[in-house]
Scaffold this motif. Structure first.
Motif, PDB file in Angstrom:
ATOM      1  N   TRP A 161       0.839  -1.202   0.000  1.00  0.00           N
ATOM      2  CA  TRP A 161       0.000   0.000   0.000  1.00  0.00           C
ATOM      3  C   TRP A 161       0.877   1.257   0.000  1.00  0.00           C
ATOM      4  N   ARG A 193       2.011   2.054  -3.472  1.00  0.00           N
ATOM      5  CA  ARG A 193       0.946   2.090  -4.482  1.00  0.00           C
ATOM      6  C   ARG A 193       1.228   3.111  -5.581  1.00  0.00           C
ATOM      7  N   HIS A 194       1.837   4.246  -5.215  1.00  0.00           N
ATOM      8  CA  HIS A 194       2.135   5.266  -6.233  1.00  0.00           C
ATOM      9  C   HIS A 194       3.219   4.767  -7.192  1.00  0.00           C
ATOM     10  N   ILE A 215       3.692   1.591  -7.963  1.00  0.00           N
ATOM     11  CA  ILE A 215       3.063   0.561  -8.797  1.00  0.00           C
ATOM     12  C   ILE A 215       2.316   1.197  -9.969  1.00  0.00           C
ATOM     13  N   SER A 224       4.920  -5.795  -6.372  1.00  0.00           N
ATOM     14  CA  SER A 224       4.641  -4.588  -7.159  1.00  0.00           C
ATOM     15  C   SER A 224       4.746  -4.862  -8.655  1.00  0.00           C
ATOM     16  N   SER A 226       1.740  -4.317 -11.171  1.00  0.00           N
ATOM     17  CA  SER A 226       1.847  -3.246 -12.166  1.00  0.00           C
ATOM     18  C   SER A 226       1.531  -3.768 -13.565  1.00  0.00           C
TER      19      SER A 226
END
Length: 299
Positions: free
Chosen positions: A41, A44-45, A47, A138, A142
């Motif tokens: 989490w 997340r940016h 990913i 990740s 992605s």
């Protein structure tokens, strides 16, 4: 004479006690599953940014660029329509065969692309894995987001095809939102599962095209599986209809097309099967990938 200075020896402290005192842990140690989820989490940016970069970089050297993300499934649809719709006459037995076929190709193509890219998500990024510290999940995640972005662009084309072939707009189209969410969870879990397998079995990427082609032919993309299995024993037909991709495709057709061939399961049952597959594959893929976290990039 100078007096000898007697010093007391330092108390011996076990390495484990020192590590616990200063919050240290072994390099490369697999984190707990809750901590792993929190770290994903937190990244997340990264990913999303990595997925966006992959999406932009794909097909940049092609003259038509990103347009090929739409042209590829449309070209496949044209080829399958010629073979199955015209030559084999399937279009005579299925109403609005064009929309029926395109639904199957676009929905199956999404998970198929995720599976292919997920298989090499670790092996294709070994340099980054060895140079940077980040949760390795990740990478397959992605990949899933990249293919989801391409699917969303393709869905606009699919809806246009459905409208052009005479289907009216319906509220049922809104069910595509939870359907794609369930398919994304399923595909993400599959990408993580294949990501770890691909890192252990290098030749898996050579086998995947044959596996995916077999899966394609068994998912009712260009024919009605219910009609094709009429003469099969009930247990065999039921087993074939539990194919997750068949379920996702059939639900998409139920949402977009007014009249479809009869299904083996009711719509409500298919939603339960789709939910079950999303939960099982999502959880299984994540847990299996997390178990191998400290293995990636070594050797």
């Amino acid at each position: 004479m100078a007096e000898a200075v007697v010093t007391e020896p330092y108390p011996t402290v076990a390495p484990a006690q020192l590590a616990a005192r200063y919050g240290l842990r072994a390099a490369g140690e697999r984190p707990g599953i809750r901590e792993y989820i929190r770290s994903l989490w937190a990244y997340r940016h990264f990913i999303v940014a990595f997925a966006n970069a992959r999406n932009v970089a794909t097909l940049t050297t092609a003259r038509l660029g990103q347009l090929w993300h739409v042209l590829t499934p449309l070209t496949n649809a044209a080829v399958y329509y010629l073979i199955f719709g015209v030559i084999l006459g399937t279009s005579d037995r299925i109403e609005n065969f064009v929309a029926y076929l395109c639904c199957g190709i676009f929905i199956f193509g999404y998970t198929s692309a995720v599976a292919s890219a997920g298989t090499v998500s670790i092996t294709a990024n070994l340099n980054m894995i060895r140079a940077l510290q980040f949760p390795r999940a990740s990478l397959p995640l992605s990949v899933t987001i990249t293919q989801l972005q391409q699917l969303l662009a393709s869905m606009a084309v699919l809806i246009a095809i459905v409208l052009v072939t005479g289907e009216p707009p319906r509220l049922a189209w809104l069910t595509l939102i939870p359907l794609l969410l369930l398919q994304t969870v399923f595909s993400g879990g599959l990408a993580m599962l294949l990501g770890r397998l691909g890192s252990k079995i290098v030749d898996l990427k050579q086998i995947m095209p044959f596996v995916l082609r077999t899966w394609l032919y068994g998912s009712g993309v260009f024919y009605s599986l219910t009609t094709a299995t009429d003469n099969m024993p009930t247990w065999a037909s039921t087993l074939l209809h539990l194919n997750p991709m068949l379920v996702f495709i059939e639900l998409a057709r139920e949402a977009l097309i007014t009249t479809t061939p009869p299904s083996h399961f009711s719509v409500e049952s298919m939603w339960l099967v789709a939910l079950g597959w999303a939960i099982v594959m999502g959880a299984l893929g994540f847990f299996y990938f997390w178990r191998g976290e400290k293995e990636y990039g070594r050797g």
